[in-house]
Design an enzyme around this catalytic site. Sequence first.
Site, PDB file in Angstrom:
ATOM      1  N   SER A 108       0.816  -1.198   0.000  1.00 36.61           N
ATOM      2  CA  SER A 108       0.000   0.000   0.000  1.00 36.61           C
ATOM      3  C   SER A 108       0.857   1.258   0.000  1.00 36.61           C
ATOM      4  CB  SER A 108      -0.883  -0.005   1.240  1.00 36.61           C
ATOM      5  OG  SER A 108      -0.128   0.223   2.399  1.00 36.61           O
ATOM      6  N   CYS A 109       0.682   2.082  -0.919  1.00 34.56           N
ATOM      7  CA  CYS A 109       1.333   3.357  -1.174  1.00 34.56           C
ATOM      8  C   CYS A 109       2.827   3.220  -1.353  1.00 34.56           C
ATOM      9  CB  CYS A 109       0.965   4.402  -0.129  1.00 34.56           C
ATOM     10  SG  CYS A 109       1.837   4.333   1.415  1.00 34.56           S
TER      11      CYS A 109
END
Length: 271
Positions: A108-109
């Site tokens: 994530s990210c």
Amino acid sequence: MSRSAVAPRSAVQWRADQAARPFERITPQETAVGLSFDGRPHTVLMATPENLDELALGFVITEGVAKAGDVAAITLKEEAQGVLVDVAFAPGALARRARPRNLEGRSSCGLCGVQRLADAVRPLPLVGEGASIQHEAIPAALAALEEQQALGRLTRATHAAAFFTSEAELLLVREDVGRHNALDKLAGAMARDGIDAATGFVVVTSRCSFEMVEKTARMGCPILVAVSAPTDLAVAKAQEAGITLVALARADGHAVFAGGERLIETQPEPA
């Protein structure tokens, strides 16, 4: 698609009450996925390389780019740097499409604004020899870090990144809802305070994707300890950069996936 979703990695399991032993850990694959719309690059996602057509379709729907019925075709092409996934829209759907934007590519990210595969997984600098630590420094660091996670204790919704000396003295800790943000905050604080990252080790409370290894390498820190498991790419990047990667860190032990030469075995006291 010929890419596997998992890969085996050799590691060494260390426990305080028993001899170190080699073992094999199945790690998830982490692949750069270049997503384009009608041939125009949009963003790069780090993803497990399976069901990528569904990933592309779901992205189009959940990001408000278009409706499912607007998609005419999804094509996949393997490249040296990853996989290109192109979404072709049906005639007349263009007016409803969101304009291309620098969108955070999540695993994530960690890949904010990246649009092309070649920019996603870059070569890393080789970290110097740097500090060495005793195995016992790792559980000591974990205990010290837990006491300093004020925001984490209050919310149970944040990650932490901390820097320790080779003797497991906690110098700095930073917290954030994003694991990458916490490590970036730590790097910034160390640079501001003039702390040499080569003199100690970093501990992160999150899982260890390749971006965490990349950030640690660019900080110039030789040792990264993660509470959770690494991805296959994280292990490969740690080996490339000469970083000691320790993961699955707990009070009673941890696993060494790369650079075990920096971890010192404590010699027993003579009888």
